[in-house]
Design an enzyme around this catalytic site. Structure first.
Site, short mmCIF file in Angstrom:
data_model
loop_
_atom_site.label_atom_id
_atom_site.label_comp_id
_atom_site.label_asym_id
_atom_site.label_seq_id
_atom_site.Cartn_x
_atom_site.Cartn_y
_atom_site.Cartn_z
N HIS A 1 -27.18 -18.51 44.01
CA HIS A 1 -27.51 -17.98 45.33
C HIS A 1 -26.28 -17.52 46.09
O HIS A 1 -26.39 -16.79 47.08
CB HIS A 1 -28.31 -19.00 46.15
CG HIS A 1 -27.53 -20.19 46.62
ND1 HIS A 1 -27.58 -21.41 46.00
CD2 HIS A 1 -26.69 -20.35 47.66
CE1 HIS A 1 -26.81 -22.27 46.63
NE2 HIS A 1 -26.25 -21.65 47.66
N ASP B 1 -29.86 -22.08 39.35
CA ASP B 1 -28.95 -21.82 40.46
C ASP B 1 -27.48 -21.93 40.04
O ASP B 1 -26.67 -22.57 40.71
CB ASP B 1 -29.23 -22.78 41.62
CG ASP B 1 -28.72 -22.24 42.95
OD1 ASP B 1 -28.13 -21.13 42.95
OD2 ASP B 1 -28.89 -22.91 43.98
N SER C 1 -21.62 -24.62 48.72
CA SER C 1 -22.35 -24.23 47.52
C SER C 1 -21.43 -23.73 46.43
O SER C 1 -20.60 -22.85 46.66
CB SER C 1 -23.37 -23.14 47.84
OG SER C 1 -24.53 -23.68 48.37
#
Length: 591
Positions: free
Chosen positions: A159, A190, A268
């Site tokens: 993402h 992911d 992230s």
């Protein structure tokens, strides 16, 4: 300065004086991805119930980082002359504080290890518009983290680079940003792999190695570049839980590790370090709770990397294609002739595209997978007195690998060898890094139904999107390979289609009496019509559209010019040579 501070703390911790540092960690969001500071929507759907949240309330953690702060909390060593009780109490307190000091030192050790390994990622992305599939939305900028691994590769979250148009990376302590290319992306898990061509970038970089799945209460340090500052950040926590969890970005259930470290937007893709090895990759958190974050464990990461290395691209995670029900009810067990010592799950639905469809039957009792007994609640043993759903065993298989399953059918046990592989859903859950497919004829805009299309209806898309389309998107299974649900997304008004404007958002069933398999097939059926003939399109709810093909073809060019649409179809349909089909075609690849 930073390295000297680390050394000073190590020196203090080795003395008889010990201390602790108090940290405040606070995170609030709803399973949000952390790279997008601009609050990108993330979809969480489980058991066919979907919700969306774009709430992003975060507060950054604050940790004293100087040797002076460390020293200010030091306690004296036991004094001579204390009685036995006083001495035991003082020794116990010192041991507790020494343990706390060790945890803090580990955090600094993780930071020192990560200084030459963790990078900041700058992404420019532009998502497509599914209501206007011939154009993109405005571009946006976001930031994330990543770390380098052997082979001169960078691991980050999918993402972080989803729908990217331009990606840059920056090393710690360097003002220079380097161009990066996305080598492989696994939106399901992911994860993504980036490569940087510049030799200058790799100078002085330290490759991180992968470790094992940490046990409960083991300490991990999450390193990355969260919002609130530009420099590298470390948050410390312990492992709270290890189990299959819904991955927000890919809407898939895979193994994940829950930790109590503070994780914020921008974290992230950053590593969670345990000792001197990577224990996972930070990727999402949970709102409404204090300090609940999630990291992708090493087995999932290695599965992704191995698939890329073997095939050159992301291969996906395998599934049996089964929907199962627990067999905990006594009457249910008796009805299916299960003996008291038997455990397993009831097969309630089988994907027609799976290999299990030719071997298993509805109402079979799945007793074991690869020799591992399945409990009546669908779980299998995992490590020390832990249990996880048996889906994890399936997902760790390589594509086209075989598995041995034992089932109970009509009171008799059977053994079957089943080939497992990734399966595509009838309505794709996500569709990143590619433009939507579309076909325009006489102002009718035909598109394949996808969940991203439904997401265009807003945050509450489950309730605001067309109910029938939503239910089909979440429940229906494909009947054959390459099948799509083709819908009329909108009608671009013109004299040729006057009166049909209310037939938008309906599924296309047939064209000239032939059932539509997918959008490519619909285009072939439409263009195979003769000039002087009428074109009949049968829709859902028994609605019908009839057009004179010759007039509609002429009107199409005028409509495209009026709406400034560059092409009557998407690029993936242009690749297909126009033919006149005589029978229903099957396309093994979704448009």
């Amino acid at each position: 300065m930073l390295r000297s501070t680390i050394c000073a703390i190590r020196k203090i911790s080795s003395s008889s004086s010990s201390s602790f540092i108090s940290r405040h960690r606070h995170t609030r969001s709803f399973f949000n991805n952390f790279s997008n500071v601009d609050a990108r929507s993330c979809i969480f759907w489980s058991n066919f119930t979907s919700q969306t949240s774009t709430s992003r309330n975060y507060s950054t953690s604050s940790t004293p980082t100087t040797a002076a702060a460390f020293e200010s909390c030091s306690l004296p060593s036991p004094a001579v002359g204390l009685d036995n009780h006083q001495h035991e109490t003082s020794t116990t307190d010192t041991n507790i504080i020494s343990s706390s000091a060790s945890v803090v030192v580990d955090a600094y050790a993780a930071l020192e290890l990560a200084l030459d390994s963790v990078v900041k990622i700058f992404t420019v992305s532009s998502s497509p518009s599914y209501f206007l599939p011939w154009q993109n939305k405005s571009q946006r900028e976001s930031m994330g983290s990543g770390f380098v691994i052997p082979g001169k590769r960078i691991i980050t979250n999918a993402h972080v680079v989803a729908d990217h148009t331009f990606v840059l990376v920056r090393k710690h302590g360097s003002p220079t940003k380097y161009r990066a290319e996305v080598q492989a992306v696994g939106h399901e898990c992911d994860l993504a792999i980036l490569v940087v061509e510049s030799d200058e970038f790799w100078e002085g970089m330290t490759f991180l190695e992968f470790g094992d799945i940490p046990f409960l209460q083991e300490a991990v340090a999450v390193v990355g570049y969260p919002q609130g500052g530009d420099n590298i950040s470390v948050t410390k926590g312990v492992v709270s839980r290890v189990e299959p969890t819904q991955y927000v970005h890919g809407a898939t259930q895979l193994l994940a590790i829950q930790i109590d470290a503070a994780i914020n937007p921008g974290n992230s893709g950053g590593p969670a370090i345990m000792g001197d090895k990577v224990a996972g990759v930070a990727f999402q958190n949970l709102s409404g709770a204090e300090n609940i974050g999630y990291i992708i464990p090493v087995p999932v990461i290695k599965h992704f990397i191995a698939g890329v290395e073997e095939s050159g691209n992301y291969v996906g995670f395998c599934t049996l294609g089964l929907s199962c029900q627990p067999t905990e009810n006594v009457q249910l067990r008796q009805h299916f002739r299960m003996r008291p010592e038997m455990t397993g799950v009831l097969v309630s639905k089988i994907n027609p595209l799976s290999d299990a469809h030719r071997l298993l039957k509805k109402d079979d009792i799945l007793l074991a997978f690869d020799g591992v007994p399945i409990a009546s609640d669908g779980t299998v043993p995992f490590r020390n007195r832990e249990r996880i759903t048996f889906d994890h065993l399936v997902s760790m298989k390589k594509p086209n690998e075989t598995a041995q399953v034992r089932v109970l059918r009509d009171g008799e046990e059977h053994e079957f060898t089943i080939t497992v592989r990734p399966l595509q859903s009838l309505v794709p859950v996500h569709q990143f890094d590619k433009l939507p497919s579309y076909f325009i004829f006489a102002g009718l805009v035909f598109v394949p139904l996808t969940q991203p299309y439904l997401h265009e209806y807003g945050e509450d898309w489950y309730n605001t999107s067309p109910r029938r389309l939503c239910e089909r998107a979440l429940r229906e299974l494909p009947r054959k390979a390459g099948e799509q649900l083709v819908i009329v997304s909108q009608v671009l008004m013109d004299d040729i289609n006057a009166g049909y404007e209310r037939l938008a958002e309906l599924q296309v069933k047939k064209v000239n009496g032939v059932e539509v398999d997918n959008l490519k097939h619909l285009r072939q059926l439409v263009e195979g019509c003769k000039e002087e003939e009428n074109l009949r399109v049968d829709l859902d709810e028994e609605r019908v559209i009839v057009l004179n093909y010759g007039k509609a073809k002429i009107a199409t060019s005028h409509i495209l010019k009026r709406h400034r649409i560059p092409s009557p179809m998407s690029a993936d349909l242009l690749i297909t040579t126009t033919t006149t089909p005589t029978t229903t075609t099957h396309d093994d690849k979704n448009s």
